[in-house]
Scaffold this active site. Structure first.
Site, short mmCIF file in Angstrom:
data_model
loop_
_atom_site.label_atom_id
_atom_site.label_comp_id
_atom_site.label_asym_id
_atom_site.label_seq_id
_atom_site.Cartn_x
_atom_site.Cartn_y
_atom_site.Cartn_z
N GLU A 174 -9.66 -1.90 5.25
CA GLU A 174 -10.28 -1.55 6.53
C GLU A 174 -11.52 -2.41 6.78
O GLU A 174 -12.08 -3.00 5.85
CB GLU A 174 -10.68 -0.07 6.49
CG GLU A 174 -9.50 0.89 6.41
CD GLU A 174 -8.84 1.15 7.75
OE1 GLU A 174 -8.88 0.27 8.63
OE2 GLU A 174 -8.26 2.24 7.91
N ASP A 221 0.82 -1.22 0.00
CA ASP A 221 0.00 0.00 0.00
C ASP A 221 0.85 1.27 0.00
O ASP A 221 2.07 1.23 0.19
CB ASP A 221 -0.96 -0.01 1.21
CG ASP A 221 -0.28 -0.42 2.51
OD1 ASP A 221 0.96 -0.39 2.56
OD2 ASP A 221 -0.98 -0.77 3.46
N ASN A 249 -7.40 -2.73 14.43
CA ASN A 249 -8.80 -3.04 14.10
C ASN A 249 -8.90 -4.22 13.13
O ASN A 249 -9.95 -4.45 12.54
CB ASN A 249 -9.51 -1.81 13.53
CG ASN A 249 -8.90 -1.32 12.21
OD1 ASN A 249 -7.95 -1.92 11.70
ND2 ASN A 249 -9.43 -0.23 11.67
N HIS A 264 -7.18 -4.60 10.29
CA HIS A 264 -6.95 -4.33 8.87
C HIS A 264 -5.65 -4.98 8.39
O HIS A 264 -4.68 -5.10 9.13
CB HIS A 264 -7.04 -2.85 8.53
CG HIS A 264 -5.88 -1.99 8.94
ND1 HIS A 264 -5.98 -1.01 9.90
CD2 HIS A 264 -4.60 -1.94 8.51
CE1 HIS A 264 -4.82 -0.40 10.03
NE2 HIS A 264 -3.96 -0.95 9.20
#
Ligand code: GLP
Length: 254
Positions: free
Chosen positions: A143, A67, A136, A138
């Protein structure tokens, strides 16, 4: 899937680097998927050390990063391109033309996502994809809630991820709001996956990813259906799992 317990961050980094170097030795022209964040820094340091000793050769290795922040140039110290340069690429003999990362400066998501997917497809598959995991759950910048069948796409970062990544920026306002990321589909097509996690703030994400239901609300949970995943995590990151399962030196098989 196998989960290995590392004593601490150093041990985790050595174990992860060992797995990556085994891949490079077995297939000198392997395609390695690389990750950013604090988690892989120690792994990269270890690989550099072995390269300097003459034990590793990256000359035929091709790399693809997961990314990049949208809007940041490769020279921006906060960009993932800059991170990769300073933490690995400028220290080993990976040829610049063999190192790939989404172009944060491309303004048109359609153009950049198509270009990056083309790069990924042209490589004939990622042999080993290194992954960290967000608090979280990801992976890459996929996400919670993000569709599992996406390839490279542009994401709006969640407030939780902006908060978590603010530690690398001067102020929270400087954290970009958008990023380009390989999709879950690209990640799942990797022949093997190595996920590393360190610290208690990853304990819930690890537990939910590997012992919870498979759901887009926990992107890491999709890895349960991949047939070659290795997890290396330290005791703090494994704390919730260790309450229910014993992990011996040979690893815990799921
Ligand atoms: C970022 C990256 C992820 C990384 C995650 C965890 O959001 N896009 O690829 O896994 O952070 O980072 P860290 O290892 O710093 O906790």
């Amino acid at each position: 899937m196998r989960i290995y317990k590392a004593k601490d961050y150093n041990d985790l980094s050595r174990k992860a680097a060992n797995i990556i170097s085994a891949q490079i030795i077995m297939k000198p022209d392997a395609v390695i998927g690389l990750a950013t964040g604090a988690s892989p820094i120690g792994t990269y340091k270890q690989l550099i050390e072995w390269y300097n000793k003459g034990d590793l050769d990256f000359s035929e290795i091709r790399t693809v990063n997961l990314d990049e922040y949208k809007g940041l140039s490769p020279d921006d110290v906060q960009s993932y391109a800059y991170f990769m340069k300073t933490n690995l690429l400028s220290h080993v003999n990976i040829l610049p033309e063999n190192a790939n990362i989404p172009n944060g400066l491309e303004e048109d998501p359609e153009v950049e996502c198509k270009r990056y997917d083309k790069v990924l497809h042209s490589m004939g598959g990622i042999d080993l994809q290194l992954l960290g995991i967000g608090g979280n759950g990801h992976i890459g910048f996929n996400e919670p809630g993000n569709n599992f069948d996406k390839e490279t796409h542009c994401v709006t970062l969640t407030e939780a991820t902006i908060d978590a990544n603010a530690r690398f920026f001067e102020s929270r306002d400087d954290v970009p709001k958008y990023a380009y990321t390989m999709g879950i589909k690209n990640i799942m097509q990797a022949k093997s996956i190595l996920l590393i996690a360190s610290g208690e703030e990853k304990a819930q994400a690890l537990y939910d990813s590997f012992y919870g239901p498979i759901t887009p609300n926990v992107p890491g949970s999709i890895l349960q259906i991949h047939n070659h995943v290795t997890v290396v995590a330290d005791e703090a990151a494994l704390s919730l799992i260790l309450k229910e399962h014993e992990i011996t030196t040979g690893g815990h098989v799921l």
